[in-house]
Write an enzyme that holds these catalytic residues in place. Structure first.
Site, mmCIF file in Angstrom:
data_model
loop_
_atom_site.group_PDB
_atom_site.id
_atom_site.type_symbol
_atom_site.label_atom_id
_atom_site.label_comp_id
_atom_site.label_asym_id
_atom_site.label_seq_id
_atom_site.Cartn_x
_atom_site.Cartn_y
_atom_site.Cartn_z
ATOM 1 N N LYS A 138 0.834 -1.206 0.000
ATOM 2 C CA LYS A 138 0.000 0.000 0.000
ATOM 3 C C LYS A 138 0.867 1.254 0.000
ATOM 4 O O LYS A 138 1.761 1.401 0.830
ATOM 5 C CB LYS A 138 -0.926 0.008 1.219
ATOM 6 C CG LYS A 138 -1.992 -1.066 1.175
ATOM 7 C CD LYS A 138 -2.900 -1.020 2.387
ATOM 8 C CE LYS A 138 -3.939 0.062 2.271
ATOM 9 N NZ LYS A 138 -4.926 -0.022 3.384
ATOM 10 N N VAL A 139 0.559 2.140 -0.942
ATOM 11 C CA VAL A 139 1.271 3.409 -1.091
ATOM 12 C C VAL A 139 0.230 4.517 -1.152
ATOM 13 O O VAL A 139 -0.720 4.430 -1.934
ATOM 14 C CB VAL A 139 2.122 3.412 -2.380
ATOM 15 C CG1 VAL A 139 2.764 4.778 -2.600
ATOM 16 C CG2 VAL A 139 3.186 2.316 -2.330
#
Length: 363
Positions: A138-139
């Site tokens: 997740k970014v």
């Protein structure tokens, strides 16, 4: 046939916005998977509640303290163990769906939200360490996060782009993803082996907008902004992924970056507890649902193709809000900033709690 399986057959995958060791070891996750669950998402807040709020990890923490690990090292060991165990449970889903589902998401350190190179470095390390095809990193969809998304996709790393609140930001996210796919293609990579979702946060838009509408005494528009915002973004999704640019990549095996509806637990008790599930059903999308909302949907949620309906109504809602001076772009930009801060606070809370546990064990 369960509701989750029915949804999957209609083109929407249900993921679980929750992880804890006991979920995995008790057999509960196995039961959910058998019932049609197709993925898991985690974030710093979820890990804070899991590790700080339970005794599930205490024996493991003691073991790592004895080995002389730092608090940071202990946290990563605990988190990666949960992610690995869950990913192994979901590997069959990954294989059965030919890589469409079966993913488990883990977030990079939230303090890196505005640091591109550090995000890339940590994401690559996490993906390599976990060493499983069904991991998503997740970014956040910050200005600094988007170049990291492009680089990671170009490197063949699955990415869950998180903290998207607006149609404008979503457009930038889709561009970052497609650019990454193009770069992967130019390197001769297998486009079919990389996947991504764009996590579009829903309920918080209503929470913020409703406060303004209350102050304006315009209660008839309450509870409408979030669904309208999501539907207009889905309309944009369909435009982007039917373009000539995308079709040339699709012909080479590229997968669309599905919209994932996040923050779908109902915050306002006046609203139906399955509102942000019932009203956002469509293909090809994902809805990641917290435990209480998942139980509510299984009990009394309504399965219907709702996402493509009411596009004109959604535009009308936005026009009415604009006439009232309710600035959705400003609201959603602030929500992203607040979202980053909230995850930072949760991460700091977790690390402080973990440090306290380590201190007590060491005494």
């Amino acid at each position: 046939m369960s509701k989750l399986i029915q949804l999957a057959e209609s083109g929407q995958s249900i993921w679980f916005d929750y992880i804890q060791r006991n979920l995995i070891t008790s057999g509960e996750l196995d039961a959910l998977i058998n019932n049609g669950l197709r993925g898991i998402t985690s974030n710093p807040t979820i890990f804070d509640k899991a590790i700080s709020g339970s005794a599930d990890y205490d024996e493991e923490i003691k073991k790592y303290v004895t080995k002389g690990l730092t608090v940071d090292e202990i946290y990563e060991k605990l988190a990666l163990a949960d992610i690995s165990l869950a990913a192994d449970k979901l590997l069959k889903v990954y294989k059965d769906t030919d890589g469409l589902d079966g993913y488990v998401s883990i977030e990079v350190n939230p303090h890196l939200a505005y640091k591109t190179e550090e995000t890339i470095k940590q994401a690559k390390r996490l993906f390599s360490t976990l060493n499983r095809p069904n991991i998503m990193i997740k970014v956040p969809a910050t200005r600094e996060g988007l170049p990291a998304v492009t680089e990671l996709i170009a490197s063949g790393i699955n990415v869950n782009v998180t903290l998207i609140f607006s149609k404008e930001n979503y457009k930038d996210v889709a561009e970052a993803y497609i650019l990454g796919v193009e770069k992967l293609n130019s390197k001769g990579g297998d486009l079919s082996k990389v996947a991504s979702v764009a996590s579009f946060f829903v309920s918080r838009v209503d929470t913020a907008t409703d406060k303004i509408l209350d102050s304006l005494n315009k209660k008839e528009l309450k509870g409408k902004a979030a669904i309208a915002n999501s539907k207009l973004s889905y309309e944009l999704f369909n435009e982007i992924y039917s373009s000539e640019r995308w079709n040339s990549l699709k012909a080479k095996g590229a997968r669309v970056q599905r919209l994932l509806w996040a923050s779908t637990g109902t915050k306002n008790p006046e609203y139906k507890d399955t509102l942000y599930v019932d009203e956002l059903i469509g293909s090809p999308t994902v809805n990641t649902i917290p435990p209480a909302t998942l139980n509510a949907f299984i009990d009394h949620g309504v399965i219907d193709s709702t996402l493509e309906r009411g596009i004109e109504d959604a535009k009308t809602v936005f026009n009415e809000l604009e006439k009232l001076g309710v600035n959705i772009p400003d609201i959603t930009e602030k929500l992203q900033v607040d979202g980053v801060k909230s995850f930072n606070d949760s991460f700091d809370s977790l690390m402080n709690s973990l440090a306290e546990k380590v201190k007590k064990i060491s005494e």
